[in-house]
Scaffold this motif. Structure first.
Motif, mmCIF file in Angstrom:
data_model
loop_
_atom_site.group_PDB
_atom_site.id
_atom_site.type_symbol
_atom_site.label_atom_id
_atom_site.label_comp_id
_atom_site.label_asym_id
_atom_site.label_seq_id
_atom_site.Cartn_x
_atom_site.Cartn_y
_atom_site.Cartn_z
ATOM 1 N N VAL A 100 -17.359 37.454 -8.400
ATOM 2 C CA VAL A 100 -16.269 36.481 -8.322
ATOM 3 C C VAL A 100 -15.132 36.870 -9.256
ATOM 4 O O VAL A 100 -15.375 37.241 -10.416
ATOM 5 N N LEU A 101 -13.915 36.782 -8.748
ATOM 6 C CA LEU A 101 -12.724 36.917 -9.591
ATOM 7 C C LEU A 101 -11.891 35.660 -9.448
ATOM 8 O O LEU A 101 -11.672 35.169 -8.334
ATOM 9 N N ALA A 102 -11.436 35.137 -10.565
ATOM 10 C CA ALA A 102 -10.468 34.040 -10.555
ATOM 11 C C ALA A 102 -9.407 34.378 -11.584
ATOM 12 O O ALA A 102 -9.729 34.787 -12.713
ATOM 13 N N ALA A 143 -5.241 36.772 -17.441
ATOM 14 C CA ALA A 143 -4.980 36.002 -16.223
ATOM 15 C C ALA A 143 -6.229 35.267 -15.769
ATOM 16 O O ALA A 143 -6.147 34.222 -15.128
ATOM 17 N N GLY A 144 -7.385 35.828 -16.079
ATOM 18 C CA GLY A 144 -8.653 35.258 -15.649
ATOM 19 C C GLY A 144 -9.784 36.173 -16.063
ATOM 20 O O GLY A 144 -9.734 36.813 -17.116
ATOM 21 N N ALA A 172 -8.641 29.284 -14.810
ATOM 22 C CA ALA A 172 -9.396 30.325 -14.106
ATOM 23 C C ALA A 172 -10.741 30.584 -14.774
ATOM 24 O O ALA A 172 -11.782 30.670 -14.106
ATOM 25 N N THR A 173 -10.727 30.705 -16.098
ATOM 26 C CA THR A 173 -11.984 31.041 -16.772
ATOM 27 C C THR A 173 -12.948 29.850 -16.791
ATOM 28 O O THR A 173 -14.169 30.045 -16.733
ATOM 29 N N ILE A 211 -1.131 34.917 -16.728
ATOM 30 C CA ILE A 211 -1.521 34.211 -17.951
ATOM 31 C C ILE A 211 -2.335 32.974 -17.584
ATOM 32 O O ILE A 211 -1.867 32.115 -16.840
ATOM 33 N N ASP A 212 -3.559 32.879 -18.108
ATOM 34 C CA ASP A 212 -4.412 31.721 -17.848
ATOM 35 C C ASP A 212 -4.274 30.734 -18.995
ATOM 36 O O ASP A 212 -4.863 30.910 -20.059
#
Length: 433
Positions: free
Chosen positions: A361-363, A376-377, A342-343, A369-370
């Motif tokens: 933007v959100l991811a 998570a992101g 995500a990041t 958990i990323d």
């Protein structure tokens, strides 16, 4: 609770979309419609995955109190819902490591394999499978040690291999995945409840398909290992080359009478987020729930689309929110690099956007958990790059080092809900206002 205004609180609005996507995939909300009636004999519950604890809690709550129920499910560390951990039900839940398997996971897989033995035609096996189950259900094939399996798994994770490629290899080096768990349950009937975390929702790919026939072969696994230059021990190579590690295939009579139900999917979660956006007066567009590719490159493509919308109103009119899901990959090239799908997506996106006004933007990963981090992101805003520079951080340098976490953390832009107890993979939302 009302949805934050997308124009005055874009961060809060995007987080509300993410929360809606996660809520749609929670086992407590999706399990009841898919449970079969109790059998004449025993009901044994087995399974694995990041949603395993929540799935076990849901089944325990819904199953008639007067009907026999027992079993064992393995989930990731800290992924048992607090209420079930404080007051366990009839299904035991144990924790193990993800994404690289550990001894706790091997012991749990061994116990689950043993529970599948000695059942009768009157018994029912409920198998609860969700993303992450492949690493958690780690019982190496004969002649392969856990340490060797761990090394192969680490190499796959860093290689940039797609999830179906990784799981093809995992299946053929396992004593339990690739349909073997279900065939061990014969003659009992097996009903599998699945939460999908893979593009296309293929049951044989989710958690490496422990209860469904496998259409891939030992030759496929060898080709993947060769493609990514991954070394394997002699015993593994011998088992693959000889076909000794072949998995049960479609048409195998041992799968007769079994049932597989998809109780939550990425598409359903994207639709739930879209409904929240629509209610807030923002038109949603779902690109796909099957996006794959290198995270940073997928981020650039999303950025190009958002720029086109922001500058020329094509192909979508603004204000709008662009939604997508799937499972991208990260090729970790720097020593000490941390990755995070995500990041890394967001870093590629932010660099390509170059501060485009009106784009947020959100991811984030729906399991909370990323990769191996505690977030998570993250969120990208029009001033993300500028705020980074003000702290002496050049985004491209952090991306080159596979350290997107280290870039977003000082900015206060991480999204860190903690474990969500479900998993329908990547969630991405681009608000263009």
């Amino acid at each position: 609770m009302s949805t934050p205004n997308p124009h005055t609180d874009p961060r809060g609005f995007l987080r509300a979309l993410y929360d809606a996507a996660v809520a749609r995939a929670l086992p407590a909300e999706t399990t009841a419609a898919w449970l079969p009636p109790p059998p004449k004999g025993r009901t044994v519950v087995i399974g694995a995955g990041k949603a395993g604890g929540a799935m076990a809690a849901a089944v325990d709550a819904l199953w008639p109190q007067g009907s026999p129920l027992s079993g064992l499910v393995v989930t990731r560390y800290d992924h048992v819902p607090p209420a079930y951990k404080a007051k366990p039900g009839r299904i035991e839940v144990v924790e193990a490591a993800h994404p690289v398997p550990d001894e706790a996971g091997r012991r749990a897989a061994q116990r689950i394999a043993e529970l599948a033995q000695g059942l009768s035609a009157d018994d029912l096996v409920l198998c609860l499978i969700s993303g992450g189950g492949s690493a958690l259900l780690s019982l190496p094939a004969d002649g392969i040690t856990l340490e060797e399996k761990q090394a192969i798994n680490k190499a796959l994770l860093k290689s940039g291999a797609a999830i179906d490629e990784m799981n093809c290899v995992r299946k053929h080096l396992s004593a339990i995945k690739g349909g073997r768990l279900a065939t061990n349950c014969a003659p009992a009937r097996v009903v599998t409840l699945l939460i999908s975390d893979v593009p296309g929702d293929a049951p044989e790919v989710i958690a490496s398909g422990p209860t469904v026939p496998d259409s891939t072969t030992c030759a496929d696994a060898l080709a993947i290992l060769t493609r990514y230059g991954i070394e394997i021990p002699a015993a593994a190579r011998a088992g693959l080359e000889s076909g000794a590690f072949e998995s049960p295939k479609p048409g195998d009579p041992r799968f007769a009478g079994h049932a597989v139900h998809m109780i939550a999917t990425p598409r359903q979660s994207l639709e739930a987020a879209a409904a929240v956006a629509r209610a807030a007066g923002i038109t949603p567009y779902i690109l796909s729930d099957e996006m794959e590719g290198e995270s940073r490159e997928v981020g650039k493509v999303h950025a190009a689309l958002a720029r086109s919308v922001a500058r020329s109103g094509t192909p979508f009119a603004k204000p709008c929110v662009i939604l997508s899901g799937g499972e991208t990959t990260v090729t970790v090239k720097s020593k000490g690099g941390r990755g995070g799908r995500a990041t890394e997506f967001l870093m590629g996106c932010a660099i390509a956007l170059q501060g485009e006004p009106g784009v947020h933007v959100l991811a984030a990963d729906t399991d909370g958990i990323d990769g191996v981090e505690d977030n998570a992101g993250a969120i990208v805003t029009p001033d993300t790059l500028a705020r980074g520079l003000a702290l002496g951080m050049k985004a491209q340098a952090f991306l080159d080092y596979n350290d997107a976490y280290g870039f977003f953390a000082p900015l206060g832009d991480l999204v860190a809900p903690g474990p969500t107890f479900t998993n329908v993979n990547d969630f991405r939302a681009l608000l263009v206002s």
